[in-house]
Write an enzyme that holds these catalytic residues in place. Structure first.
Site, mmCIF file in Angstrom:
data_model
loop_
_atom_site.group_PDB
_atom_site.id
_atom_site.type_symbol
_atom_site.label_atom_id
_atom_site.label_comp_id
_atom_site.label_asym_id
_atom_site.label_seq_id
_atom_site.Cartn_x
_atom_site.Cartn_y
_atom_site.Cartn_z
ATOM 1 N N ASP A 1 0.906 -1.157 -0.150
ATOM 2 C CA ASP A 1 -0.054 0.030 -0.204
ATOM 3 C C ASP A 1 0.958 1.199 0.013
ATOM 4 O OD1 ASP A 1 -3.247 0.569 0.715
ATOM 5 O OD2 ASP A 1 -1.924 2.183 1.690
ATOM 6 N N TYR B 1 -3.236 11.371 1.461
ATOM 7 C CA TYR B 1 -3.889 11.109 -0.018
ATOM 8 C C TYR B 1 -3.905 12.526 -0.644
ATOM 9 C CZ TYR B 1 -5.227 6.220 0.715
ATOM 10 O OH TYR B 1 -5.368 4.725 0.999
ATOM 11 N N HIS C 1 -4.688 -7.678 -0.137
ATOM 12 C CA HIS C 1 -3.951 -6.315 0.179
ATOM 13 C C HIS C 1 -3.301 -6.310 1.212
ATOM 14 C CE1 HIS C 1 -3.229 -2.336 -0.926
ATOM 15 N NE2 HIS C 1 -3.906 -1.832 0.134
#
Length: 407
Positions: free
Chosen positions: A194, A330, A385
């Site tokens: 990630d 982000y 993930h």
């Protein structure tokens, strides 16, 4: 959240900014009581109007999560486990970085930095610590040993929350390199998934002194022109293999609603700091495969992540009030213009592990082009993930194999 005697101990040990200060978690009981009160007081929406998860976290899933969280879950178990490892705080580039640091008893152990992502934390990688540092007790040999460093990203967990802009993946990569230098490691490797993968890829691009190779379980290998087509919704370039087309469609099918929201308006998510159930519903709606895995865990199926695994991580976000400070990464990444999956230009030795339920399965054709010094590529039979969290045995084996040639 409190840290027991940390400031006093730090002053006694050193007045230097680069001091490494021991850290201890001790959540006041009233914070646990308040968390449960808020869970019980949740005002629920109506049930979704579809049978699948296409509208997001299903009411049935989040209500069962809430019941377990309020009535059965015990934070003190994970708190005790975290405190069983040596962990510390040190200031780098004006910000406090929290990290776990466990040295192996084996003399020739290889130092490794392991980087988490969102919605992860140090908890995501803790299952790797014992197998990596004490391999002879976990099916390995002395030559498989690692010294393990697991930092909390800025704005996550017990690390400091940035009060100014600029903490993007490239800057975090530089800070992680400084951390390894500060710990005295002159030759080390780095691993990540990630955001952790993006950060260690940039460590690979920056080539700090001492870093000899990286391992990723979310390979960033998509050619720039293909990456641009995926995100714009334009037709894909001609000439792609079936495997490459599949990877493109896998990226598109995940939608990434959470990433667009945090990447453009993280502060609008203020409700996540006020409602634990709002926070939980948002955090578990990641890629659709891990979302489905988590939903199955609260429906009584035992595979990959347990209910406690999921709630350990969500509770850490709640108790540290880091929903918004973590989300800003982000936004920082959007400002920096960094693609999640496009090749970054790493020239150092790279090892790549491809798990079948990752957000996309990186084709070997692209991986070899993205990483010209590829030393390991393997497709695993199971896992997604959050591979270190879901399938720690596979991940341990991959890390051992990945770096064997660099010892």
């Amino acid at each position: 959240m409190t840290q027991t005697n940390t400031k006093q101990l730090s002053n006694e040990l050193s007045t230097e900014k680069d001091a490494i200060r021991p850290f201890h978690i001790n959540v006041p009981e009233e914070e646990i009581i308040e968390l449960k009160r808020r869970i019980i007081a949740t005002r629920w929406p109506e049930k979704e109007t579809v049978a699948d998860q296409s509208q997001g976290t299903k009411l049935e899933t989040i209500q069962e999560l809430a019941r377990y969280w309020a009535c059965e879950y015990d934070w003190r178990k994970i708190e005790s486990r975290i405190n069983s490892y040596p962990h510390f705080i040190t200031e780098i580039d004006g910000l406090d970085f929290h990290f776990i640091h466990v040295r192996s008893k084996h003399e020739n152990a290889m130092p490794i930095l392991i980087a988490h992502g969102w919605p992860g934390s140090i908890i995501e990688q803790m299952k790797l610590i014992d197998p990596l540092t004490n391999p002879t007790a976990h099916g390995g040999s002395e030559s498989d040993a690692f010294h393990v460093v697991i930092p909390s990203m800025p704005g996550y967990g017990f690390s400091g929350k940035p009060t100014a802009t600029g903490w993007n993946p490239k800057r975090i990569a530089s800070a992680y390199s400084e951390l390894m230098t500060r710990l005295g490691y002159t030759k080390y490797v780095a691993q990540g998934g990630d955001w952790g993968s993006i950060v260690v890829n940039f460590m690979g691009v920056q080539e700090p002194k001492g870093l000899i190779g990286i391992h990723t379980n979310m390979p960033e290998v998509i050619p720039p022109e293909v990456d641009a087509a995926i995100w714009s919704g334009n037709p894909l370039p001609a000439g792609l293999s079936d495997e490459e087309k599949k990877a493109c469609e896998q990226v598109r099918e995940n939608k990434f609603a959470y990433a667009f929201q945090m990447g453009t308006r993280p502060q609008t998510l203020t409700g996540l700091a006020d409602s634990p159930i709002g926070l939980a519903a948002f955090m578990i709606d990641h890629d659709w495969k891990s979302h489905a895995l988590i939903a199955r865990s609260f429906a009584g199926f035992k595979e990959g992540l347990t209910r406690d695994d999921v709630l350990d991580n969500i509770t850490l976000f709640w108790l540290t009030n880091t929903a918004i400070s973590a989300a800003r990464l982000y936004w920082e990444n959007t400002v920096a213009g960094v693609s999640f999956f496009a090749a970054k230009g790493v020239k150092l030795p790279v090892a790549a592990s491809v798990f079948p339920d990752e957000m996309y399965e990186a084709p070997k054709s692209w991986t070899e082009k993205a990483y010209p010094n590829l030393i390991h590529y393997n497709k695993l039979p199971k896992g997604g993930h959050f591979a270190a969290w879901e399938q720690p045995e596979f991940m341990t084996s991959e890390i051992r194999t990945a770096f064997k040639s660099l010892r």
